[in-house]
Design a protein around this motif. Structure first.
Motif, PDB file in Angstrom:
ATOM      1  N   SER A 194       6.764   0.961  -3.788  1.00 26.11           N
ATOM      2  CA  SER A 194       5.388   0.477  -3.752  1.00 26.11           C
ATOM      3  C   SER A 194       4.654   1.041  -2.536  1.00 26.11           C
ATOM      4  N   ASN A 195       5.308   1.012  -1.386  1.00 24.55           N
ATOM      5  CA  ASN A 195       4.703   1.559  -0.168  1.00 24.55           C
ATOM      6  C   ASN A 195       4.389   3.044  -0.328  1.00 24.55           C
ATOM      7  N   THR A 202       1.449   3.563  -2.915  1.00 17.92           N
ATOM      8  CA  THR A 202       0.134   3.013  -2.593  1.00 17.92           C
ATOM      9  C   THR A 202      -0.309   3.266  -1.159  1.00 17.92           C
ATOM     10  N   GLY A 214       0.749   1.403   1.175  1.00 24.28           N
ATOM     11  CA  GLY A 214       0.768   0.069   1.763  1.00 24.28           C
ATOM     12  C   GLY A 214       1.936  -0.116   2.689  1.00 24.28           C
ATOM     13  N   GLU A 215       2.081  -1.351   3.173  1.00 24.83           N
ATOM     14  CA  GLU A 215       3.161  -1.663   4.100  1.00 24.83           C
ATOM     15  C   GLU A 215       3.830  -2.964   3.703  1.00 24.83           C
ATOM     16  N   HIS A 269      -2.376  -3.018  -7.166  1.00 21.03           N
ATOM     17  CA  HIS A 269      -2.701  -2.174  -6.020  1.00 21.03           C
ATOM     18  C   HIS A 269      -3.066  -0.763  -6.475  1.00 21.03           C
TER      19      HIS A 269
END
Length: 346
Positions: free
Chosen positions: A204-205, A208, A210-211, A234
């Protein structure tokens, strides 16, 4: 979010047809990005909206990925549009309620790993979920860098069903994660499901930017702790959408008979050649499946897993009324037995 269009968010003719009698409603649509106990979050071109469900519905009747119509102030949902695909499972407990997992998912990314977490029976369960929902299944095998022969896991996954596309990768490598871009490009939604500790949050990180917090796994059984605690929609680097889900300890199928049979299409086709139409594939003469087992064409464990999923789905697909009636009857039986015990004690 300013430059997003409805098409960027995943809007299609399927949804447009549902508001064809009032096209102006296209200005009032949102796609749900999160579902909490008492509120919903929705995305529209250029904005994010905090929403509440209609007075006659609960947030549990909505899923991340849903398209909804809102009132002009965009503070309340007035209608849930019929989803193109819908992932559900039977809720925990003794009830027969269905629990929504996600909606309008194009591809279900079933994440496992090239180690002890790899489990054919679990993968088949998720494949049946995808087939029932109408999603494309993609088996994502992580930790390929830690396996002597990661392609052997790919072959094992692809043997489970003709529906399967499988890919082995190292989730911590950005280049490897980028291999998933074709399944989450503009307007496309990829959902990740699987056990804890297999690398969903890491993927996922990478997808996207993201973190999301990640955690390690136990060395003895390759299992991990939950890091994702809630589902969310996301934006991906490839301009599509990702729904990451918490690790599932139990996926109870319900209303999935067609999906189960689609995953086991080879056995379903063989069963049509059995001498008896109601063959249980145990010891009946003329059983085509057992003939295939004897010649080595079919693995007997595969038949066992097929029958187990069929039986589970039949049991879990009973209506709420049937479930309550069963529980009520069982309760009466328990009370009767206890009453008899009390009588004998006297």
């Amino acid at each position: 979010m300013k430059h997003l269009t409805l098409a960027d968010l995943g809007w299609s003719n399927h949804f447009a047809a549902q508001i064809a009698d009032d096209p102006a409603q296209s200005n009032l649509v949102c796609r749900l990005s999160s579902v909490a106990r008492d509120r919903l979050m929705g995305l529209s071109p250029g904005a994010e909206h905090l929403l509440v469900p209609p007075s006659d519905m609960t947030t549990g009747q909505f899923a991340v990925g849903d398209w909804v119509i809102t009132d002009p102030t965009r503070q309340k949902v007035t209608r849930r549009l019929t989803p193109l695909t819908e992932l559900t499972r039977r809720a925990a407990g003794t009830g027969a309620e269905q629990q929504l997992i996600a909606a309008n998912v194009d591809t279900l990314g079933i994440v496992s790993s090239c180690n002890a977490d790899f489990n054919e029976a679990r993968l088949e369960r998720y494949l049946a979920l995808a087939a029932t929902a109408g999603c494309l299944p993609l088996v994502i095998l992580t930790k390929a860098d830690q396996a002597d022969d990661p392609h052997s896991y790919v072959r094992r996954a692809e043997r489970l069903s003709p529906l399967v596309t499988a890919i082995a990768l190292n989730a911590t490598e950005a280049e490897d994660a980028a291999l998933l871009a074709p399944w989450c490009k503009t307007g496309q939604t990829l959902a990740l499901v699987g056990s804890s500790g297999v690398g969903k949050s890491t993927l996922s990180n990478a997808l996207t930017g993201g973190e999301v917090a990640t955690a390690g796994i136990r060395e003895d059984d390759a299992k991990g702790r939950h890091t994702t605690t809630a589902r969310g929609l996301h934006r991906t680097r490839a301009c599509g959408w990702l729904i990451d889900t918490p690790g599932m300890r139990a996926l109870r199928l319900s209303g999935a008979r067609e999906g189960v049979d689609a995953v086991f299409a080879d056995l379903d086709e063989l069963a049509k050649a059995c001498r008896f139409s109601d063959c249980s594939h145990e010891a009946e003469p003329g059983c085509a499946i057992h003939a295939a087992i004897e010649t080595g064409q079919v693995d007997p464990d595969r038949l066992r897993r097929w029958r187990k999923l069929q039986a589970e789905d039949a049991r879990n697909s009973e209506t709420l009324a049937q479930a309550r009636a069963r529980d009520k009857s069982f309760g009466k039986l328990v009370r009767s037995v206890m009453k008899d015990k009390d009588r004998y004690r006297r």
